[in-house]
Scaffold this active site. Structure first.
Site, short mmCIF file in Angstrom:
data_model
loop_
_atom_site.label_atom_id
_atom_site.label_comp_id
_atom_site.label_asym_id
_atom_site.label_seq_id
_atom_site.Cartn_x
_atom_site.Cartn_y
_atom_site.Cartn_z
N MET A 30 31.70 34.88 35.71
CA MET A 30 30.60 33.89 35.79
C MET A 30 31.39 32.53 36.49
O MET A 30 30.51 31.71 36.56
CB MET A 30 29.63 33.43 34.84
CG MET A 30 29.16 34.49 33.95
SD MET A 30 27.50 34.13 33.35
CE MET A 30 28.25 33.34 31.90
N HIS A 34 39.40 30.09 33.92
CA HIS A 34 40.16 29.48 33.25
C HIS A 34 41.53 30.70 33.15
O HIS A 34 41.26 31.89 33.57
CB HIS A 34 39.94 29.01 31.85
CG HIS A 34 39.19 30.04 31.15
ND1 HIS A 34 39.61 31.20 30.67
CD2 HIS A 34 37.97 30.18 30.96
CE1 HIS A 34 38.75 31.92 30.29
NE2 HIS A 34 37.34 31.17 30.39
N GLY A 36 42.12 32.68 30.73
CA GLY A 36 41.70 33.89 30.04
C GLY A 36 41.15 34.76 31.43
O GLY A 36 41.38 35.90 31.71
N HIS A 37 40.37 34.24 32.33
CA HIS A 37 39.96 35.01 33.47
C HIS A 37 41.12 35.29 34.24
O HIS A 37 41.43 36.73 34.77
CB HIS A 37 39.10 34.32 34.28
CG HIS A 37 37.74 33.74 33.87
ND1 HIS A 37 37.77 32.52 33.52
CD2 HIS A 37 36.85 34.58 33.48
CE1 HIS A 37 36.32 32.29 33.11
NE2 HIS A 37 35.81 33.42 32.96
N GLN A 61 20.82 37.45 31.95
CA GLN A 61 21.56 37.36 30.61
C GLN A 61 21.42 35.94 30.01
O GLN A 61 21.69 35.49 28.91
CB GLN A 61 22.80 37.68 30.82
CG GLN A 61 23.76 36.60 31.42
CD GLN A 61 25.27 37.30 31.79
OE1 GLN A 61 25.36 38.32 32.54
NE2 GLN A 61 26.12 36.63 30.99
N VAL A 176 42.79 35.31 25.31
CA VAL A 176 43.65 34.19 26.00
C VAL A 176 43.35 33.05 25.18
O VAL A 176 42.30 32.65 25.20
CB VAL A 176 43.81 34.41 27.24
CG1 VAL A 176 44.91 33.25 27.70
CG2 VAL A 176 44.25 35.61 27.72
#
Ligand code: AMP
Length: 285
Positions: A30, A34, A36-37, A61, A176
């Protein structure tokens, strides 16, 4: 890196790649990216010839009380990062093209989406599985990477792919974290410095639960009691859930007899934060 907004253009490109035998790796997001992505992007690159990342804040969602307009966005920065990471295509579809007037088709995974986030966000997972199914049909991925931070989402997607015979491999990626241990999340942007300190309690309570289990505790109530009391001491923190569940079926676990998912969701200020850990009693893997 190419940016594609049109669904048919994305499908044409995917068809061309497939015809040439080029494998497609896919990371749905989305946005407001960061590390993590970006770790998922790296993983997708290792597993496939080309990588597509989608950025789409999916309206189906979000529940009625959840403010989709407020969801953080910075497309320009995201595109810069994805270029740096060697992504081939960023797919940024229009909401009105994804959900045409008269739209009425949804994908629902039943049992797995009932507990945990499903209880506090009715309809959320139906929105997730629907949009992911649509994105799979558009991007025609060979492999798609999802984060374990959204553990229940990962399970629901695996179930959907198995149940509907979707021809895509689903790969999970570990959570992460920031250096202080907080799980990376676009929603961390909502936190004030004080709230951020409070948010550290999620990861710390997971650490504490693991320590208890390493020291021999097997009783779920005792473990959850400790976790809840650590969380509740955080100023401005409200627990949504703290539960021990089987990591495949999501059935509730009261006595730890193997790898068990400890899943947390808590509101800190305006942010609803998730974290989880797989806890395995020593010698029980
Ligand atoms: P989102 O943009 O929140 O929809 O997330 C897109 C993907 O990134 C999902 O598969 C998430 O599970 C994954 N993700 C988000 N945060 C993290 C994190 N801290 N570690 C690993 N994966 C993550």
């Amino acid at each position: 890196m190419r940016v594609i907004e049109s669904i048919s253009e994305m499908q044409q490109q995917a068809n061309m790649w497939r015809k040439e035998g080029i494998t497609i790796g896919f990371v749905p997001t989305m946005g407001y990216l960061h590390d993590g992505h970006l770790a998922l992007v790296k993983k997708a690159r290792q597993l496939s010839d080309v990588v597509v990342v989608s950025i789409f804040v999916n309206p189906t969602q979000f529940g009625p009380g959840e403010d989709i307009e407020r969801y953080p966005r910075d497309l320009k920065r995201d595109l810069g990062l994805l270029t740096e990471y060697g992504v081939d295509i960023t797919f940024v579809p229009y909401s009105h093209e994804m959900y045409l007037q008269g739209y009425q088709t949804y994908v629902e995974v039943k049992e797995l989406t009932q507990p945990l986030c499903g209880r506090s966000r009715p309809g959320h997972f139906q929105g997730v599985t629907t949009v992911v199914a649509k994105l799979f049909n558009i991007v025609k991925a060979d492999v798609a990477v999802f984060g374990e931070k959204d553990f229940q989402q990962l399970l629901a997607i695996r179930r959907m792919v198995a149940d509907l015979n979707m021809d895509v491999e689903i790969v999970g990626h570990p959570i992460v974290r920031e250096t202080d241990g907080i799980a990376m999340s676009s929603r961390n942007a909502y936190l004030s410095p004080d709230e951020r300190q409070t948010a550290l309690r999620l990861n710390r309570s997971l650490d504490e639960a693991r320590r208890l289990v390493e020291d021999g505790e097997r009783n779920g109530d005792v473990i959850l009691e400790r976790v809840r009391s650590m969380l509740e001491k955080g100023r401005g923190l409200r627990i949504d859930y703290a539960e021990l569940r089987h990591p495949e079926s999501l059935q509730e676990v009261s006595l730890l007899e193997g790898p068990t998912l400890l899943a947390l969701a808590a509101y800190v200020g305006k942010a609803r934060l998730l974290d989880n850990r797989l806890i395995t009693p020593p010698g029980m893997n």
